[in-house]
Design an enzyme around this catalytic site. Structure first.
Site, mmCIF file in Angstrom:
data_model
loop_
_atom_site.group_PDB
_atom_site.id
_atom_site.type_symbol
_atom_site.label_atom_id
_atom_site.label_comp_id
_atom_site.label_asym_id
_atom_site.label_seq_id
_atom_site.Cartn_x
_atom_site.Cartn_y
_atom_site.Cartn_z
ATOM 1 N N PRO C 77 45.489 49.696 52.788
ATOM 2 C CA PRO C 77 46.168 49.687 54.094
ATOM 3 C C PRO C 77 47.621 50.116 53.950
ATOM 4 C CG PRO C 77 45.889 47.437 53.270
ATOM 5 C CD PRO C 77 45.170 48.334 52.317
ATOM 6 N N SER C 106 45.318 49.467 58.557
ATOM 7 C CA SER C 106 46.457 48.561 58.582
ATOM 8 C C SER C 106 46.706 48.023 59.987
ATOM 9 C CB SER C 106 47.699 49.314 58.109
ATOM 10 O OG SER C 106 48.870 48.596 58.438
ATOM 11 N N GLN C 128 43.042 45.195 58.028
ATOM 12 C CA GLN C 128 44.101 44.431 57.367
ATOM 13 C C GLN C 128 44.897 43.669 58.405
ATOM 14 O OE1 GLN C 128 47.570 45.564 57.696
ATOM 15 N NE2 GLN C 128 48.216 43.629 56.782
ATOM 16 N N TYR C 130 48.026 40.703 59.444
ATOM 17 C CA TYR C 130 49.103 39.736 59.232
ATOM 18 C C TYR C 130 48.882 38.606 60.220
ATOM 19 C CZ TYR C 130 51.584 43.532 56.838
ATOM 20 O OH TYR C 130 51.952 44.538 55.984
ATOM 21 N N THR C 156 46.896 39.981 54.355
ATOM 22 C CA THR C 156 48.027 40.260 53.468
ATOM 23 C C THR C 156 48.860 39.003 53.301
ATOM 24 O OG1 THR C 156 48.108 42.578 54.070
ATOM 25 C CG2 THR C 156 50.119 41.624 53.195
ATOM 26 N N ARG C 165 64.116 47.272 51.608
ATOM 27 C CA ARG C 165 63.966 48.651 51.130
ATOM 28 C C ARG C 165 65.211 49.392 51.561
ATOM 29 N NH1 ARG C 165 58.186 47.991 54.080
ATOM 30 N NH2 ARG C 165 57.623 46.116 52.866
ATOM 31 N N LYS C 217 44.928 39.769 50.053
ATOM 32 C CA LYS C 217 45.653 40.857 49.379
ATOM 33 C C LYS C 217 47.071 40.397 49.036
ATOM 34 C CE LYS C 217 47.346 45.579 50.347
ATOM 35 N NZ LYS C 217 48.717 45.385 50.821
ATOM 36 N N HIS C 241 52.110 45.057 47.040
ATOM 37 C CA HIS C 241 52.533 45.800 48.228
ATOM 38 C C HIS C 241 53.251 47.094 47.814
ATOM 39 C CE1 HIS C 241 52.673 44.549 52.624
ATOM 40 N NE2 HIS C 241 53.187 45.746 52.668
ATOM 41 N N ARG C 244 56.971 47.052 47.361
ATOM 42 C CA ARG C 244 57.836 47.074 48.543
ATOM 43 C C ARG C 244 58.306 45.682 48.958
ATOM 44 N NH1 ARG C 244 56.705 52.047 51.262
ATOM 45 N NH2 ARG C 244 56.939 51.291 53.394
ATOM 46 N N ARG C 276 47.313 56.962 39.874
ATOM 47 C CA ARG C 276 47.717 58.360 40.047
ATOM 48 C C ARG C 276 46.763 59.352 39.390
ATOM 49 N NH1 ARG C 276 50.061 55.871 43.101
ATOM 50 N NH2 ARG C 276 52.279 55.717 43.533
#
Lengths: 329, 329, 329, 329
Positions: C77, C106, C128, C130, C156, C165, C217, C241, C244, C276
């Site tokens: 998400p 998300s 996902q 909150y 989450t 950030r 999560k 996350h 983040r 990756r």
């Protein structure tokens, strides 16, 4: 340009010396890993500083093989000082005497032993020796050094052949024809004069030639330290030839620990390679060295201002060493 | 440009080879981590140099599978030598014979096995093999190699599929049409000819085809080393294909240690990948390799001056190896 | 520009996305240490590749919570897909369905759940969530997701407050006014709608609202993994996350090991963050993950070409994963 | 320029302060290894974040030596604030009071103790002391501080001599003639006024002069921590003087661990050096510090906007600290 720390002298020398001379002094074998490790290894060692000790008076004099020096930093044997300063080893000898410390004159000096002696009568000096295929030549050098008042004989053990220093090969490094000391065989003439078949037994032969104390230079393992003691040397210089011989061996400050442990105080142990600050001297002493010797920094001092430059280098190291001792408690 | 060490040849090749050829030779899989680790791992290994040993005479000859070579460095199998030098593998074969060492000719050669053999009659050569989906093709290759006097069969075990080499994909790498050896299937034609279903049992099949000793290449673990011995190979080349297959496996010099330990002397163990200096050869031998093989450095030598360039590379390695042995005592 | 590996998509997105959008997607908390560690930690894990196994046929399909997917990589998400591509989450849903994998939509989507469902009917999707201060709002979202056929509820747990950030603060990041999904409270309106007082007991509340499996999560420790199992969740996503939220916590692949150990197979464990390459997927699976989820790489794919770009990303991962499996034996 | 984190203030100060002032504040001893280690050591410490705890209400107030402060970050003693902002320490005092925290005024202040007190009556302040060769001078300072309402006496133990800060030597750093506080002996006049013969017994002397609690600053080892407790101090600041004294000692956050362990709660332990983020504060507290003190970041705040700038710095740290606590659970 203000000369605040030894790196300033290095920068000066790099800037003002002819490239071929700078390269020769700076050279390390192969990838220069060991040359650089000598320095990095000091950085990995950390102090545990203690506070509120009376550091108003500190005595930094010491004795090596019975001779007192003003502080535990001497001049390691390095070749061809005339590449750094016209007066060459004569300036080195004068600076060492003025600063009341020990100077190990190299076999590859560009002044004769007689010139070095005459330049600074009464200074504490040792003579660094390679063993020749022609043993008579080596014998003659030892006798001359002894006669001239050198007080120790430093046998270099790590140069059966010269290490591969790439820049010197690229530059086709040769000593300029007008420079000539006692024995510039490797770079001058004749080549291949050193004897790669030398073994521990040759210490006995050397012993038979002279009453001078014998210090062996180039030991990096406990096994060889044990052999050195067994063969009757008076001192050991833990050294990897400034990283100019075998690349990717240990940093000298790391090797010092195992050598000191093996020797258990039976002979004096010194170290060279990688000393760049007074705190490096303190670390070496804390790990069991009786004294350290500086190689390239001495050459940078010469390159800066001859005798005066070398004295500056030694003074800075002395001040830094004293300050480190005070701050570390 | 003076060629002092292998990096000089690398720099030359990078500068003068067509980008697509340089990229192909330099390529590693994915992030090239393993390719670079092969080199870094050597740097982490340190010597414990011993002094005052008689190093005036040193014998660096060795035997691999019973054949004497002048020093323990052979030529690893790499593809497409004509990308580096017009005469391709013929030059490689000549240089290897001139330097009295072993050359493992790749299945992906740009000269035929006959041309290679004719170029340097009498040289010690092994033939590197992939197993084809079309087993008859593989069988024919083995028989030709044996008939031509190749003295060993090297089975590459780590290429069921070709690793992902990003630059080759970007470049759309293909062998130029005028180059063609015996079997350029992967990059030439036909694609997908290699058999990904090969297992240890196929060693028995290979055994049935030939009396040549079988050397397995690409082993990285003790488990596979044990299996290799159990399946009756005569030699093991510890290899990760120069980091061109699976990325982020072990460096070969690290894997060598566990393979040597598992093998306990039952078969000869060799290693390739990351050899850049004579001291690397010494390290590999000290850790149990009987001989090392060089891949990219041989190609750089070819790119420099064909046969003569490769001989230069081998000579430099030989001199460095000898010097390292002397300095390490 | 040829798209060979995921970094190519990253470079593309960095070049072509508006800076504010790129910064938002790329952002990590504080010094971005954890964001970068997620990637570095994979590089520290090394394969022990095995050879000569029959890798001609490999089945890479897997099941998560009973649903089969084509390979063990789903879409994590992430918020605001319209910042990457005009069609936003509709494209994401289509790509995930086309590639036969799971997409976790998300809460901060820029399409409504209804739009997402309508875009790719029949695709496997989780939602996902909150938990809001206004519990009724959360309840309504859960019921809508369930009614729309979402097959899992991902709670989450690591965002009681939004991490700091720096670039988002500097940019004054706000969702453009024309983009609006179901619940863009944190960046749109109203602020502070998330409830920082949520505790483990709220899992029971959530349980009471829905028959969907609950996946938690943001778990990074064995202690919390134990609590998650004890509170009856069906799955755990080890996640920080994307680095983040709290900076300088563990990399997810490192945390995975202790979570898997604590869970002992009682619930499924997944991981996101730092994937990756296909070999990263293989590493995560080897360390016990049932499946991995990709966040930023999915956004790069969208930024490149929407649904087609994301499919490209998934295809590359799939090919690399399959090749890694083959080469690792 | 938006001020989002402490590094932004650092960048501002570096850009706008006169070089000689920036260099003075930034200076570390010798190679600045310890200065930089202070920061790097924090980065090596990782959180184990816990989830789903009720973090809706958090109390970050604390008490140091009985006085409540709004959050566990005070202002460490640093010299010459007028170099950063015209109002110097008066601004510092005002900001500390406004933010309801503790300010340790340095002996090397560019405002008198009276000016500092008058600028922010009622603020919580401690006074930092060096012991002079002229003990009467020190005695007078202590009495003045006590009379002015300073509530603690911080004895700096790590400066028997000033460390070697190369840039200051190069710059010939001297305090501008128009700046003058109570005692600018080291950089103003007279030189050499500090007493390098101070020992632990002088704590008793200090004790006899004042009823203020004595906090010793500069402790880095368990041995000295034990001595500090034994000599009756009320608090210990683990500090290496921002890396400005002995280079290559431990980072303060590393030393904190052993000091806290040795002290076993008998006195309060604080730490300074390397705090750059709210999460650093949390780490220090998690490792046993009661409170941290910031040095250079306070100066950057002053350099930015005097009292307001320092308040900005403190506010950012406070917000980050609170957020870190919430996210770490």
């Amino acid at each position: 340009m203000s000369m605040v720390c030894l790196s300033d002298f290095e920068a000066y020398a790099k800037k003002y010396l002819p490239k071929i001379a700078w390269d020769y002094f700076a050279a390390g074998a192969d990838d220069c890993t060991t040359r650089d490790e000598n320095i990095l290894a000091y950085k990995r060692i950390r102090f545990r500083p203690r506070m509120l000790r009376d550091v108003s008076v500190m005595d930094i004099r010491t004795k090596i093989l019975g001779s007192e020096i003003s502080f535990p930093v001497g001049i390691a044997p390095t070749g061809f000082h005339q590449l750094a300063w016209p007066d060459g080893e004569k300036s080195t000898a004068r600076a060492a005497r003025a600063m009341d410390t020990c100077y190990i004159a190299s076999t590859y000096s560009t002044c004769t032993l007689e010139e070095i002696s005459a330049a600074a009568p009464g200074g504490l000096r040792w003579f660094q020796l390679y063993i020749h295929r022609n043993r008579a030549a080596s014998q003659q050098l030892v006798r001359r050094a002894e006669a001239l008042g050198f007080q120790g004989l430093v046998l270099t053990a790590d140069l059966p052949y010269t290490g591969k220093r790439r820049d010197d090969v690229r530059n086709g490094f040769r000593l300029p024809p007008h420079m000539k000391g006692d024995d510039c065989s490797e770079y001058g003439l004749p080549p291949n004069s050193l004897d790669p078949s030398v073994t521990w037994n040759d210490i006995y032969w050397l012993r038979s030639l002279t009453r001078l104390p014998i210090i062996i230079k180039g030991i990096l393992t406990r096994e060889d330290a044990e052999l050195a003691v067994k063969h009757g040397v008076q001192g050991i210089i833990v050294s990897n030839h400034g990283g100019r011989q075998l690349d990717e061996g240990p940093a000298t400050i790391d090797a010092l620990v195992e050598v000191v442990e093996a020797v258990r105080g039976r002979v004096e142990v010194y170290v060279d390679g990688g000393i760049r600050k007074g705190s490096d001297v303190l670390k070496a002493l804390a790990l069991g060295a009786k004294c350290v010797f500086i190689g390239r920094p001495a050459l940078w001092g010469l390159a800066y201002k001859g005798e005066e430059g070398l004295k500056d280098v030694l003074r800075i190291l002395q001040d830094e060493f004293r300050l480190s001792m005070a701050l570390a408690g």
